[in-house]
Design an enzyme around this catalytic site. Structure first.
Site, PDB file in Angstrom:
ATOM      1  N   GLU B  49      52.308  42.215  43.563  1.00  0.00           N
ATOM      2  CA  GLU B  49      51.043  41.551  43.843  1.00  0.00           C
ATOM      3  C   GLU B  49      51.332  40.394  44.789  1.00  0.00           C
ATOM      4  O   GLU B  49      52.190  39.554  44.511  1.00  0.00           O
ATOM      5  CB  GLU B  49      50.452  41.050  42.522  1.00  0.00           C
ATOM      6  CG  GLU B  49      48.961  40.880  42.538  1.00  0.00           C
ATOM      7  CD  GLU B  49      48.443  40.340  41.199  1.00  0.00           C
ATOM      8  OE1 GLU B  49      47.368  39.754  41.206  1.00  0.00           O
ATOM      9  OE2 GLU B  49      49.130  40.477  40.171  1.00  0.00           O
ATOM     10  N   ASP B  60      43.550  29.756  39.176  1.00  0.00           N
ATOM     11  CA  ASP B  60      44.984  29.501  39.149  1.00  0.00           C
ATOM     12  C   ASP B  60      45.344  28.153  38.550  1.00  0.00           C
ATOM     13  O   ASP B  60      44.665  27.152  38.767  1.00  0.00           O
ATOM     14  CB  ASP B  60      45.562  29.590  40.567  1.00  0.00           C
ATOM     15  CG  ASP B  60      45.700  31.029  41.021  1.00  0.00           C
ATOM     16  OD1 ASP B  60      46.365  31.799  40.298  1.00  0.00           O
ATOM     17  OD2 ASP B  60      45.117  31.384  42.063  1.00  0.00           O
TER      18      ASP B  60
END
Lengths: 410, 271
Positions: B49, B60
């Site tokens: 990824e 995040d």
């Protein structure tokens, strides 16, 4: 709940998916979808529940101090008198007289009552100028709820008084260092907290921005501004105002004033963005003027962004306006050409800050000063003696130090 | 190059749990990212990824936020990332999944974006701020272009949502193991085991578990619970960021091997 009716008026938005035309929606991590659905259901249920409304109305009256006056600003109006004797009639909707000094508490109070009913014991919020943070800290103190406020470090510096007020009332103020340490970054951090603590926490978003149902819900808690204005206008002079004028950051004070008039097409709606050092520089917050549609903080709307779709930092002397996004309903009203949006610079706002202080003995917030400043542009274009209502959205006590510093330097 | 579905199907036939490392493109620079892709591919990664740095990464935690900020400050742009992928992807066994927030996709235009990433050799797409309700246009166009759009399930997803997401997700179901943002956690919540079973009940598509996984023991635990793949992000990003790029790459290599070994059935000899 707003529903699709055969005749869809401009005010009957959003649709069931949270869309204002092509704007709005829910662009959030999957973790939050369940909480947003829960919030939407709770809001739909309680907004018309007599007990909820009774509690809200009582608190708005006895705790917040509503209704706020619609004040005729005589000397400010005289400034724009024409040789033929006509002059715009300028009225101030005195949201600055609310408890905590701005319109923000209308929404914070509504949401905290909802949070209580949803069984959430922990409240989080973002704040820029600190007005929404103070309003949230205030209602959390009033109801004994744990309160965490995210605020950019740069804003904490320029709004030190509000930081102290929040802490005094028992809120924890968490500094956000990311980015430029302003409202955008504080909002991102609040959303991250909510993603993490969603099962115990309610997020009191302070503007008509963010994912559905926030833009709709915050509007509904703020529309009391426009509803009162409407009733006061009818009582005072028997007609609707001709022009409504408000500053726009995320856009909650403007939507609150505008929304009850959106279907009255003879009433001009004007929103004023922050042009910072000028819209042709890279230091401004004129999202509707210089941005383009994109996604920020959960909603499709106009966004200040570069050619790769990276969000650009906004700039304004006013901590409450330097946000690179805007509520989706404003994007919709712009696209439908129902509302007009212009911008004024830091300097114009600073001039207006002093002007209102000197002409009316009212010190406006720097955010509000942007709307006041636009009178200098607007009034010379008007004929006759139209009635203008400005949302005097907040008081300027929090800004006096900033302004003193700037005036001393200039 | 194989698709994500094909790769995971092959691994499932071999009863092998897949390892999916995540790194942020352009941190500290794209040469290091290219080297890291090769290193991961050669040391146990099955798919990779690749995160596109974004100014406002809502999903995040601090480690990947900081990496994105460094990458953007170094001048990393989407076009540069895709150029790098175009060079490297043909040499890799692991299909590359692009991880990006939605606004850069919109900014370029959904169709143009999909064409450009497909052209660079990317096989799949994860968009953390695009939930099921907003994803139909992207999925329809991606299907035509041959990009698999992977949707996320979280511990807060209802069973009805899990079913709808599983139906729409391509490649695999990305199960977020925590209520929270990306980042290192000391333990995997036991309710993940239940969610894996809840997903299995409604789909035969592969399941990959990510967010919060940073240790070989955690990866093994998830493999034991029957996941098809584990995704490890912040722990790789942090290792790559510590020290010089050479030290970072060495640390990534060791860590990738350790993780891979932890989820490899003892009977398995070769890939």
């Amino acid at each position: 709940m707003p529903v699709n009716t055969p005749h869809v008026s401009l005010s009957q938005q959003p649709d069931t998916l949270g869309r204002f035309g092509s704007f709005g929606g829910q662009y959030v991590p999957e973790t939050l979808m369940c909480a947003l659905a829960q919030l939407e259901t709770a809001f739909a249920h309680y907004k018309n529940e007599p007990q909820f409304q009774a509690e809200l109305q009582t608190l708005l009256r006895e705790y917040v101090g509503r209704a706020t006056p619609l004040y005729f600003a005589e000397r400010l109006s005289d400034r724009y008198a024409k040789p033929d004797g006509t002059t715009p009639q300028i009225y101030l909707k005195r949201e600055d007289l609310n408890h905590t000094g701005a319109h923000k508490i209308n929404n914070a109070l509504g949401q905290v009552l909802l949070a209580k009913r949803m069984g959430k014991q922990r409240i989080i919020a973002e704040t820029g100028a600190g007005q929404h943070g103070v309003a949230t800290a205030t209602v959390c103190a009033r109801f004994g709820l744990q309160c965490v406020i995210y605020m950019g470090i740069h804003d904490m510096e320029r709004q030190a008084l509000n930081v102290f007020r929040m802490r005094l009332m028992g809120a924890e103020v968490r500094p956000v260092e990311a980015g430029t340490g302003t409202l955008k970054d504080a909002t991102s951090e609040a959303i991250r907290d909510w993603v993490t603590n969603v099962e115990t926490t309610h997020y009191i978003l302070g503007s008509v921005a963010g994912p559905h149902p926030y833009p709709m819900m915050v509007r509904e808690f703020q529309r009391v501004i426009g509803e009162e204005t409407r009733a006061q206008a009818m009582e005072n002079w028997g007609e609707l105002p001709d022009i409504l004028l408000a500053c726009v950051g995320g856009g909650s004070n403007a939507i609150g004033l505008f929304h009850p008039f959106v279907d009255d097409l003879n009433v001009r709606l004007i929103g004023i963005e922050a042009a910072g050092e000028g819209i042709d520089t890279d230091k401004h917050a004129a999202t509707l003027t210089r941005g383009r549609p994109g996604v920020l903080h959960g909603a499709m709307s106009y966004v200040l962004q570069d050619e790769d779709g990276q969000i650009i930092e906004a700039h304004s002397v006013s901590a409450g306006l330097d946000y690179p996004g805007i509520g989706p309903e404003h994007s919709y009203l712009k696209e439908m050409k129902r509302a007009e949006y212009y911008s004024v610079t830091d300097q114009q706002a600073l001039d207006a800050f002093q002007r209102l202080s000197q002409l009316e003995g009212i010190i406006p917030a720097l955010e509000t000063s942007h709307a006041i400043a636009f009178l200098d542009v607007l009034c010379p274009q008007l004929s006759g003696s139209p009635r203008i209502v400005i949302n005097c959205s907040g008081r300027g006590d929090k800004d006096v130090q900033t302004v003193a510093k700037l005036l001393h330097l200039s | 190059m194989t698709s994500i579905s094909q790769r995971l199907a092959t691994l499932r036939t071999n009863n092998q749990c897949a390892l999916i490392p995540f790194i942020t493109a352009g941190d500290p620079d794209l040469e290091t990212t290219a080297a890291a892709l090769r290193t991961l591919d050669a040391n146990g990664a099955d798919l990779i990824e690749l995160g596109v740095p974004y100014s406002d990464p809502l999903a995040d935690g601090p480690v990947i936020q900081a990496a994105a900020t460094r990458a953007l400050n170094a001048g990393t742009r989407l076009a540069h990332v895709l150029d790098m992928v175009r060079d490297v992807a043909p040499d890799l066994r692991s299909p590359i999944i692009l991880f990006t927030y939605y606004n850069p996709i919109l900014s370029l235009g959904i169709e143009a974006f999909l064409k450009q990433i497909a052209d660079s050799g990317i096989k799949g797409l994860v968009v953390p701020d695009l939930p099921l309700e907003e994803s139909s246009t992207l999925i329809a166009l991606a299907d035509q272009i041959g990009i698999e759009v992977i949707l996320l399930v979280t511990p807060t997803s209802s069973q009805a949502r899990i079913e709808a997401i599983a139906r729409q997700s391509r490649g695999f179901i990305y199960l977020v193991s925590v209520t929270g943002v990306t980042g290192v956690r000391s333990q995997v919540q036991t309710r993940v085991k239940d969610v894996i079973q809840n997903i299995r009940r409604v789909t035969t598509k592969p399941i990959a578990v990510g967010f919060g996984i940073s240790q070989p023991e955690q990866a093994r635990q998830l493999a034991d619970w029957g996941t098809d793949a584990v995704i490890v992000g912040s722990a790789f990003v942090q290792r790559l960021a510590d020290g010089t790029p050479q030290q970072g790459l060495q640390a990534v290599k060791t860590f990738c091997r350790d993780l891979s070994a932890s989820i490899t059935p003892t009977l398995r000899v070769t890939r």
